[in-house]
Scaffold this motif. Structure first.
Motif, PDB file in Angstrom:
ATOM      1  N   GLU A   4       0.800  -1.228   0.000  1.00 47.47           N
ATOM      2  CA  GLU A   4       0.000   0.000   0.000  1.00 47.47           C
ATOM      3  C   GLU A   4       0.834   1.280   0.000  1.00 47.47           C
ATOM      4  OE1 GLU A   4      -3.134   2.483  -0.212  1.00 47.47           O
ATOM      5  OE2 GLU A   4      -3.260   0.304  -0.357  1.00 47.47           O
ATOM      6  N   LEU A   8       0.445   4.536  -6.036  1.00 47.78           N
ATOM      7  CA  LEU A   8      -0.243   5.799  -6.308  1.00 47.78           C
ATOM      8  C   LEU A   8      -1.721   5.450  -6.395  1.00 47.78           C
ATOM      9  CD1 LEU A   8       1.858   7.611  -9.054  1.00 47.78           C
ATOM     10  CD2 LEU A   8       1.490   8.343  -6.725  1.00 47.78           C
ATOM     11  N   ARG A   9      -2.545   6.169  -5.664  1.00 44.44           N
ATOM     12  CA  ARG A   9      -3.972   5.856  -5.640  1.00 44.44           C
ATOM     13  C   ARG A   9      -4.836   6.983  -6.186  1.00 44.44           C
ATOM     14  NH1 ARG A   9      -6.026   0.901  -4.680  1.00 44.44           N
ATOM     15  NH2 ARG A   9      -5.215  -0.062  -2.828  1.00 44.44           N
ATOM     16  N   ARG A  10      -4.532   8.196  -5.782  1.00 40.25           N
ATOM     17  CA  ARG A  10      -5.405   9.326  -6.107  1.00 40.25           C
ATOM     18  C   ARG A  10      -5.122   9.867  -7.507  1.00 40.25           C
ATOM     19  NH1 ARG A  10      -3.992  12.468  -0.862  1.00 40.25           N
ATOM     20  NH2 ARG A  10      -3.163  13.794  -2.496  1.00 40.25           N
ATOM     21  N   HIS A  11      -6.185  10.292  -8.164  1.00 39.20           N
ATOM     22  CA  HIS A  11      -6.071  10.878  -9.490  1.00 39.20           C
ATOM     23  C   HIS A  11      -5.144  12.090  -9.471  1.00 39.20           C
ATOM     24  CE1 HIS A  11      -7.341  13.489 -12.854  1.00 39.20           C
ATOM     25  NE2 HIS A  11      -7.412  12.339 -13.496  1.00 39.20           N
ATOM     26  N   SER A  12      -5.218  12.866  -8.398  1.00 32.50           N
ATOM     27  CA  SER A  12      -4.376  14.065  -8.300  1.00 32.50           C
ATOM     28  C   SER A  12      -2.892  13.700  -8.253  1.00 32.50           C
ATOM     29  CB  SER A  12      -4.759  14.891  -7.075  1.00 32.50           C
ATOM     30  OG  SER A  12      -4.578  14.137  -5.894  1.00 32.50           O
ATOM     31  N   ASP A  13      -2.548  12.560  -7.651  1.00 32.95           N
ATOM     32  CA  ASP A  13      -1.151  12.122  -7.615  1.00 32.95           C
ATOM     33  C   ASP A  13      -0.678  11.716  -9.013  1.00 32.95           C
ATOM     34  OD1 ASP A  13      -0.991  12.554  -4.894  1.00 32.95           O
ATOM     35  OD2 ASP A  13      -1.469  10.473  -4.376  1.00 32.95           O
ATOM     36  N   SER A  15      -1.963  12.830 -11.868  1.00 33.23           N
ATOM     37  CA  SER A  15      -1.904  14.062 -12.666  1.00 33.23           C
ATOM     38  C   SER A  15      -0.673  14.884 -12.341  1.00 33.23           C
ATOM     39  CB  SER A  15      -3.147  14.915 -12.414  1.00 33.23           C
ATOM     40  OG  SER A  15      -4.280  14.247 -12.867  1.00 33.23           O
ATOM     41  N   SER A  16      -0.370  15.013 -11.064  1.00 35.24           N
ATOM     42  CA  SER A  16       0.790  15.781 -10.636  1.00 35.24           C
ATOM     43  C   SER A  16       2.078  15.168 -11.184  1.00 35.24           C
ATOM     44  CB  SER A  16       0.830  15.825  -9.110  1.00 35.24           C
ATOM     45  OG  SER A  16       2.018  16.418  -8.681  1.00 35.24           O
ATOM     46  N   ARG A  44       7.305  13.687   1.273  1.00 35.24           N
ATOM     47  CA  ARG A  44       6.513  12.561   1.734  1.00 35.24           C
ATOM     48  C   ARG A  44       7.453  11.506   2.312  1.00 35.24           C
ATOM     49  NH1 ARG A  44       5.917   8.320  -0.796  1.00 35.24           N
ATOM     50  NH2 ARG A  44       6.586   9.183  -2.763  1.00 35.24           N
ATOM     51  N   ARG A  49       6.523   5.629  -4.861  1.00 32.74           N
ATOM     52  CA  ARG A  49       5.171   5.163  -5.178  1.00 32.74           C
ATOM     53  C   ARG A  49       5.068   4.975  -6.685  1.00 32.74           C
ATOM     54  NH1 ARG A  49       0.948   9.121  -2.571  1.00 32.74           N
ATOM     55  NH2 ARG A  49       2.124  10.565  -3.847  1.00 32.74           N
ATOM     56  N   ASP A  87       7.552   9.699  -7.098  1.00 35.46           N
ATOM     57  CA  ASP A  87       6.337   9.122  -7.668  1.00 35.46           C
ATOM     58  C   ASP A  87       6.629   8.768  -9.122  1.00 35.46           C
ATOM     59  OD1 ASP A  87       4.993   9.489  -5.311  1.00 35.46           O
ATOM     60  OD2 ASP A  87       3.916  11.280  -5.964  1.00 35.46           O
TER      61      ASP A  87
END
Length: 125
Positions: A4, A8-13, A15-16, A44, A49, A87
């Motif tokens: 976990e 990378l889980r979130r769309h914003s991550d 996109s960034s 972080r 990730r 990332d």
């Protein structure tokens, strides 16, 4: 399966990483990498990730899932070799459907090496 903390889980991550990071590509994959240590934002804590993008252009669902499994396995092997706070988004291109696992791994390692995120690869691609 990637642990976990290394996903990378979130769309914003995603996109960034794609918008602000560096990009390098080969025949079957494109790697986007964003190193949080190079920015003024809070770093972080934790390992790198990884996120995968395997679109319908790669093939039908069975092929896409096979490619994703191969890429996920490659990422597991890279967790200890990529700097913390990085990332990485790996985008599969249509050629990834017919590429072997070792070929995909060599391409990804070469791309990460070009971005100075991985020590030298002993094999040449």
């Amino acid at each position: 399966m990637l642990p976990e903390p290394n996903r990378l889980r979130r769309h914003s991550d995603f996109s960034s990483t794609v918008k602000r990071g560096r990009r390098s590509g080969r025949r079957d994959v494109v790697v986007h990498a964003f190193d949080h240590a190079t920015t003024d934002e809070l770093i972080r804590v934790g390992g790198p990730r990884f996120g995968l993008v395997v679109s319908k252009a790669v093939g039908p669902a069975v092929i896409r899932h096979r490619v994703a499994r191969r890429l996920r396995h490659i990422c597991i092997g890279l967790v200890d070799r990529v700097p913390e706070g990085t990332d990485i988004v790996i985008r599969a291109l249509p050629g990834a459907a017919t590429a072997g696992s070792s070929e995909l791994e060599q391409q990804i390692q070469l791309l990460l090496q070009r971005m100075n995120l991985l020590e030298s690869v002993s094999e040449s691609v």
